[in-house]
Scaffold this active site. Structure first.
Site, PDB file in Angstrom:
ATOM      1  N   ARG A  57       6.622  -3.671  45.041  1.00 16.77           N
ATOM      2  CA  ARG A  57       5.364  -3.057  45.451  1.00 16.77           C
ATOM      3  C   ARG A  57       5.006  -3.443  46.880  1.00 16.77           C
ATOM      4  O   ARG A  57       4.187  -2.782  47.532  1.00 16.77           O
ATOM      5  CB  ARG A  57       4.237  -3.439  44.480  1.00 16.77           C
ATOM      6  CG  ARG A  57       3.228  -2.308  44.303  1.00 16.77           C
ATOM      7  CD  ARG A  57       2.167  -2.622  43.268  1.00 16.77           C
ATOM      8  NE  ARG A  57       1.385  -3.755  43.665  1.00 16.77           N
ATOM      9  CZ  ARG A  57       1.306  -4.919  43.005  1.00 16.77           C
ATOM     10  NH1 ARG A  57       1.960  -5.095  41.872  1.00 16.77           N
ATOM     11  NH2 ARG A  57       0.582  -5.901  43.455  1.00 16.77           N
ATOM     12  N   TYR A 110      -6.098  20.291  54.622  1.00 20.18           N
ATOM     13  CA  TYR A 110      -5.544  20.382  53.267  1.00 20.18           C
ATOM     14  C   TYR A 110      -6.641  20.152  52.216  1.00 20.18           C
ATOM     15  O   TYR A 110      -7.330  19.127  52.241  1.00 20.18           O
ATOM     16  CB  TYR A 110      -4.435  19.334  53.146  1.00 20.18           C
ATOM     17  CG  TYR A 110      -3.657  19.355  51.855  1.00 20.18           C
ATOM     18  CD1 TYR A 110      -2.889  20.460  51.497  1.00 20.18           C
ATOM     19  CD2 TYR A 110      -3.674  18.263  50.994  1.00 20.18           C
ATOM     20  CE1 TYR A 110      -2.168  20.469  50.325  1.00 20.18           C
ATOM     21  CE2 TYR A 110      -2.947  18.263  49.818  1.00 20.18           C
ATOM     22  CZ  TYR A 110      -2.200  19.379  49.488  1.00 20.18           C
ATOM     23  OH  TYR A 110      -1.481  19.382  48.324  1.00 20.18           O
ATOM     24  N   ASP A 183      -2.703  15.264  60.115  1.00 27.07           N
ATOM     25  CA  ASP A 183      -1.644  15.692  59.207  1.00 27.07           C
ATOM     26  C   ASP A 183      -0.679  16.544  60.043  1.00 27.07           C
ATOM     27  O   ASP A 183      -1.035  17.634  60.492  1.00 27.07           O
ATOM     28  CB  ASP A 183      -2.281  16.503  58.070  1.00 27.07           C
ATOM     29  CG  ASP A 183      -1.277  16.918  57.002  1.00 27.07           C
ATOM     30  OD1 ASP A 183      -0.091  17.096  57.330  1.00 27.07           O
ATOM     31  OD2 ASP A 183      -1.705  17.085  55.843  1.00 27.07           O
ATOM     32  N   LYS A 208       7.485  17.976  51.786  1.00 31.15           N
ATOM     33  CA  LYS A 208       7.772  19.255  52.445  1.00 31.15           C
ATOM     34  C   LYS A 208       9.065  19.135  53.263  1.00 31.15           C
ATOM     35  O   LYS A 208      10.089  18.811  52.709  1.00 31.15           O
ATOM     36  CB  LYS A 208       6.565  19.689  53.277  1.00 31.15           C
ATOM     37  CG  LYS A 208       5.232  19.613  52.497  1.00 31.15           C
ATOM     38  CD  LYS A 208       5.106  20.641  51.378  1.00 31.15           C
ATOM     39  CE  LYS A 208       4.034  20.344  50.337  1.00 31.15           C
ATOM     40  NZ  LYS A 208       2.680  20.215  50.822  1.00 31.15           N
TER      41      LYS A 208
HETATM   42  C1  LIG Z   1       1.520  19.336  50.364  1.00 32.14           C
HETATM   43  C2  LIG Z   1       0.654  18.908  51.460  1.00 32.14           C
HETATM   44  C3  LIG Z   1       0.017  17.661  51.427  1.00 32.14           C
HETATM   45  C4  LIG Z   1       0.035  16.749  50.220  1.00 32.14           C
HETATM   46  O1  LIG Z   1       1.271  16.197  50.001  1.00 32.14           O
HETATM   47  P1  LIG Z   1       1.674  15.653  48.541  1.00 32.14           P
HETATM   48  O2  LIG Z   1       2.987  15.018  48.770  1.00 32.14           O
HETATM   49  O3  LIG Z   1       1.698  16.865  47.652  1.00 32.14           O
HETATM   50  O4  LIG Z   1       0.615  14.705  48.106  1.00 32.14           O
HETATM   51  C5  LIG Z   1      -0.728  17.284  52.526  1.00 32.14           C
HETATM   52  N1  LIG Z   1      -0.821  18.073  53.620  1.00 32.14           N
HETATM   53  C6  LIG Z   1      -0.220  19.269  53.685  1.00 32.14           C
HETATM   54  C7  LIG Z   1      -0.368  20.081  54.910  1.00 32.14           C
HETATM   55  C8  LIG Z   1       0.519  19.731  52.609  1.00 32.14           C
HETATM   56  O5  LIG Z   1       1.090  20.930  52.676  1.00 32.14           O
END
Ligand SMILES: *Cc1c(COP(=O)(O)O)cnc(C)c1O
Length: 394
Positions: A57, A110, A183, A208
């Site tokens: 962890r 998001y 992000d 992604k």
């Molecule tokens: C999918 C997504 C997230 C969240 O990611 P997870 O791995 O599903 O928690 C955050 N920001 C964007 C732009 C996303 O497309």
């Protein structure tokens, strides 16, 4: 465009075959603990140095390799991997804010991040949030209060790809003593490096493009503020326990090796599909950062070196045309997420409350597609058959 150093980070940087019997590919350190000769050795471990390990962890050798690579790609000093993008996002917010803090958040961020702010931070931590468009630095400057701790950005955001002037917002935030968070999932570090513009914390979901094969979940934070990332690792990540599994970290390393070639293909195909849609007489509007028709095209050219495979559009006529069109597609699968090898289509806000649509300024029938790694010709053939068999409701 990605530099030679970026490509080296994707392929070799951070890996030390001599440390694992000369194996070219690092092993998955599938272990929850490390053992020691003596009690003293155990107590002397510093899990933050990236070379010493005692418990899964706190850190894991496979995870540390992925953290080094992504930090290098973003031009940051330190990275922290998490079990999902949301785990990374919420850790960043909790680490920079406290009870009573004020947050500025771009309206198009998001959705689950806003739900975390509205559904937890506001009612449980007595925090407050001001939503801003993101296209006006003056609006952001004016909205900052003495309690503002964080500015939350996403650029491009992933409904209609609104973009923020990163250097301008970072300059205002620095002047006012506020931290900035972005992000950067849409661009990946290959197409945009927000730390270079003065942003403090970069987040990606690894689910992604960095993973890239729709077979893992993960998230990452990168910063030049080593103290901040170390604090997050030894407190919030430890306490909330949202660590990535070693297998997922390994899959991220594996996925990143082809990030450059995959992104080139995603971009080329999305550009072809966006132009096809733009010229189609059943289409009202197309949103893609690579199109000159994007209202912030000049800014995009300045701070991004490319655009990836996600785009959106609105058909002419009634919102019901959106789901009807998506249902006619055969090669584009219907599902959320994006950034993998597969093409996807959905009407992400079709069932949203009208209040939500008004807030987001979005069309109910908005279709969002991810252009995967199939050939552009086969994707366009799929779109053509869907258009041909669809009679638009006016
Ligand atoms: C999918 C997504 C997230 C969240 O990611 P997870 O791995 O599903 O928690 C955050 N920001 C964007 C732009 C996303 O497309």
């Amino acid at each position: 465009m990605p530099t030679d150093d970026d490509i080296l980070a994707l392929t070799h940087f951070g890996e030390e075959p001599k440390n694992y019997l000369g194996a070219l590919v690092p092993p998955v350190f599938m272990t929850s603990l490390h053992v020691f000769d003596t009690v003293e050795d155990y107590f002397n471990v510093d899990p933050l140095d990236g070379k010493q390990f005692y418990y899964g962890r706190a850190s894991n050798p496979t995870t540390v390799i992925a953290e080094r690579k992504i930090a290098r790609l973003e031009g940051g000093a330190e990275g922290a991997l998490f079990s999902s993008g949301m785990a990374a996002a919420s850790a960043a917010i909790l680490a920079t804010c406290k009870a009573g803090s004020h947050v500025l958040c771009m309206r198009d961020v998001y959705q689950p991040v806003k739900r975390f702010l509205n559904g937890y931070c506001v009612p449980c931590l007595n925090m407050s949030v001001t939503y801003v468009g993101g296209d006006s630095v003056e609006e952001i400057d004016k909205a900052i209060t003495p309690d503002t701790a964080l500015i939350i950005l996403e650029s491009p955001a992933t409904f209609v790809f609104s973009v923020v002037d990163l250097a301008a917002v970072a300059a205002v935030a620095k002047r006012r003593g506020v931290k900035t968070y972005i992000d950067n999932t849409y661009c990946t570090p290959l197409f945009q490096k927000p730390l270079d513009f003065g942003i403090d914390i970069v987040m990606h979901t690894l689910t992604k493009y960095l993973g890239g094969h729709s077979d893992l979940m993960g998230g990452v934070l990168v910063s030049n503020d080593v103290e901040l990332i170390h604090r997050i690792k030894s407190t919030l990540r430890e306490w909330l326990g949202a660590v990535i599994g070693p297998m997922e970290a390994w899959l991220v390393i594996r996925g990143m090796r082809t990030l450059d070639v995959r992104l080139r293909r995603h971009q080329e195909t999305a550009m072809t599909v966006a132009r096809f849609l733009q010229d189609h007489d059943k289409v009202a509007k197309v949103f893609y950062p690579g199109l000159q028709s994007h209202p912030q095209y000049e800014l995009i050219q300045r701070q991004q070196s490319g655009s990836s495979g996600l785009l959106s559009f609105v058909l002419k006529g009634a919102p019901e045309n959106g789901p009807a069109f998506v249902n006619k597609l055969k090669l584009f699968a219907k599902g959320c997420s994006w950034g993998g090898f597969e093409s996807l289509a959905l009407v992400p806000v079709y069932t949203a409350a009208q209040e939500e649509l008004d807030f987001l300024r979005l069309d109910r029938g908005l279709i969002r597609m991810h252009c995967g790694l199939e050939s552009a010709d086969s994707l366009i053939a799929d779109l053509e058959q869907a258009f041909d068999s669809l009679t638009l409701i006016p």
